[in-house]
Design an enzyme around this catalytic site. Structure first.
Site, PDB file in Angstrom:
ATOM      1  N   LEU A   1       0.866  -1.178   0.000  1.00 45.00           N
ATOM      2  CA  LEU A   1       0.000   0.000   0.000  1.00 45.00           C
ATOM      3  C   LEU A   1       0.904   1.230   0.000  1.00 45.00           C
ATOM      4  O   LEU A   1       1.935   1.237   0.675  1.00 45.00           O
ATOM      5  CB  LEU A   1      -0.905   0.041   1.241  1.00 45.00           C
ATOM      6  CG  LEU A   1      -2.012  -1.010   1.354  1.00 45.00           C
ATOM      7  CD1 LEU A   1      -2.776  -0.800   2.665  1.00 45.00           C
ATOM      8  CD2 LEU A   1      -2.965  -0.963   0.177  1.00 45.00           C
ATOM      9  N   ASP A   2       0.524   2.255  -0.745  1.00 52.04           N
ATOM     10  CA  ASP A   2       1.279   3.498  -0.720  1.00 52.04           C
ATOM     11  C   ASP A   2       1.379   4.021   0.707  1.00 52.04           C
ATOM     12  O   ASP A   2       0.505   3.757   1.546  1.00 52.04           O
ATOM     13  CB  ASP A   2       0.606   4.567  -1.583  1.00 52.04           C
ATOM     14  CG  ASP A   2       0.641   4.229  -3.064  1.00 52.04           C
ATOM     15  OD1 ASP A   2       1.429   3.364  -3.445  1.00 52.04           O
ATOM     16  OD2 ASP A   2      -0.141   4.840  -3.819  1.00 52.04           O
ATOM     17  N   LYS A   3       2.411   4.780   0.973  1.00 55.64           N
ATOM     18  CA  LYS A   3       2.618   5.338   2.315  1.00 55.64           C
ATOM     19  C   LYS A   3       1.379   6.053   2.836  1.00 55.64           C
ATOM     20  O   LYS A   3       0.995   5.903   3.999  1.00 55.64           O
ATOM     21  CB  LYS A   3       3.804   6.308   2.284  1.00 55.64           C
ATOM     22  CG  LYS A   3       4.045   7.042   3.601  1.00 55.64           C
ATOM     23  CD  LYS A   3       5.280   7.914   3.542  1.00 55.64           C
ATOM     24  CE  LYS A   3       5.069   9.160   2.685  1.00 55.64           C
ATOM     25  NZ  LYS A   3       4.182  10.158   3.363  1.00 55.64           N
TER      26      LYS A   3
ATOM     27  N   THR B   1      -1.762   5.706   1.895  1.00 55.53           N
ATOM     28  CA  THR B   1      -3.000   4.926   1.825  1.00 55.53           C
ATOM     29  C   THR B   1      -3.150   4.124   3.101  1.00 55.53           C
ATOM     30  O   THR B   1      -2.213   3.478   3.559  1.00 55.53           O
ATOM     31  CB  THR B   1      -2.969   3.970   0.610  1.00 55.53           C
ATOM     32  OG1 THR B   1      -2.768   4.725  -0.576  1.00 55.53           O
ATOM     33  CG2 THR B   1      -4.276   3.210   0.500  1.00 55.53           C
TER      34      THR B   1
END
Length: 251
Positions: A80-82, A84
Site C-alpha cells: 500500500l502506498d505510504k 493509503t
C-alpha cells in the site's frame, strides 16, 4: 464469506501469563497462514529512498511484534502506498507467502478501496481502462497515462455525493482489476476527479492538506479450499470521516 469481528487466534501463547506485545496498529485478522493489519496512513511499507535519509518509522520496524510465537517474521504479500490506509495482508511463513503471491498474480484476491474525489462523476458506475507507464525513468513511482504502457483497469461505483469547501465531492468504491503503481490515483485524476488530498496527481498542498483520501476498505482471500473466502474490513480512518459524512456516510 466471513467477516471476523476480532482476530482468530491460531495458537496459544507459550506463556499465557505473559501479555502479547502491544501493536502499533490494529490487527484485523489472524490465523495460521496470514495476518491482516489496518495500516495507518503515513506509514511506509518499507524503507525506501525517502525513509533512508530520515529516521522515520516503517512497517518493517514492527514485524517482530507480529510473529505470535512463530520463528520468522511475517512479510507483506502486497503493498500500500505510504499515504493509503487500510487492509494489508501479511504471510506468516514461506508456504503462506507462496500461496498468497500466486493468488495475487492470478487475480484471485479481491480488493476494494474507498476514495473521496473532487468533482462530480457523470455516471454512477463504470470501468476506467487507461494504460499506465512511468513518467520518468529515475522515478519508478511517478506514473502517467501512456498508450504504450501496461494495461490498467479500475471499476468504480459512486456511493455518495456531497459538497466540500472547494466544490463537489464524491465518495467512490474502487476495485482495481490490475495492480499498477498509483493506478487508482492516476485513473481518478485522468477521469476529471482527482482524489482529495492527493499532492502528486491532484492540487493538494504538500504541507497542511487534508491527507490522501484513499482507504483499502476490504480484502477477500480464498485461502482455504474447503472454507468460504475470508473477508476482512478496515474502518475508515479519522482523516476521512468528515468528507465521508459530507457524502452521506453514516457510522
Amino acid at each position: 464469506m466471513t467477516t471476523p469481528e476480532r482476530p482468530e487466534i491460531s495458537q496459544p501463547s507459550p506463556d499465557s501469563s505473559r501479555p502479547e506485545p502491544e501493536l502499533p496498529f490494529p490487527l484485523l485478522y489472524r490465523d495460521a497462514m496470514m495476518l491482516v493489519i489496518d495500516k495507518p496512513a503515513g506509514l511506509p511499507s518499507h524503507r525506501g529512498p525517502q525513509a533512508k535519509r530520515r529516521v522515520i518509522p516503517v512497517l518493517t520496524d514492527h514485524l517482530d511484534a507480529l510473529r505470535f510465537g512463530l520463528p520468522r517474521r511475517p512479510e507483506a504479500a502486497h503493498r500500500l502506498d505510504k499515504d493509503t490506509s487500510g487492509c494489508l495482508i501479511l504471510g506468516r511463513h514461506p508456504r503462506a507467502m507462496a500461496e498468497l503471491n500466486q493468488m495475487f498474480r492470478e487475480g484471485g484476491i479481491d480488493k476494494t478501496y474507498w476514495a473521496i474525489v473532487q468533482g462530480d462523476p457523470a455516471a454512477e458506475s463504470g470501468l476506467i481502462d487507461l494504460p499506465l507507464g512511468k513518467r520518468a525513468p529515475d522515478r519508478g513511482w511517478w506514473m502517467k497515462v501512456d498508450p504504450d504502457g501496461l494495461p490498467s483497469q479500475t471499476r468504480y461505483r459512486v456511493r455518495g455525493r456531497g459538497q466540500g469547501e472547494a466544490g463537489p465531492l464524491a465518495w467512490l468504491e474502487l476495485e482495481p482489476l490490475t495492480g499498477r503503481t498509483h493506478q487508482l490515483r492516476v485513473h481518478c485524476a485522468e477521469s476529471g476527479w482527482p482524489m482529495l488530498g492527493d499532492e502528486i496527481y491532484g492540487d493538494a498542498p504538500r504541507e497542511g492538506g487534508p491527507g490522501l483520501q484513499l482507504h483499502a476498505r476490504s480484502v477477500t482471500v480464498p485461502l482455504y479450499r474447503k472454507k468460504p473466502p475470508i473477508r476482512v474490513e478496515a474502518p475508515p480512518p479519522p482523516h476521512m470521516l468528515a468528507a465521508l459524512r459530507a457524502c452521506g456516510w453514516r457510522e
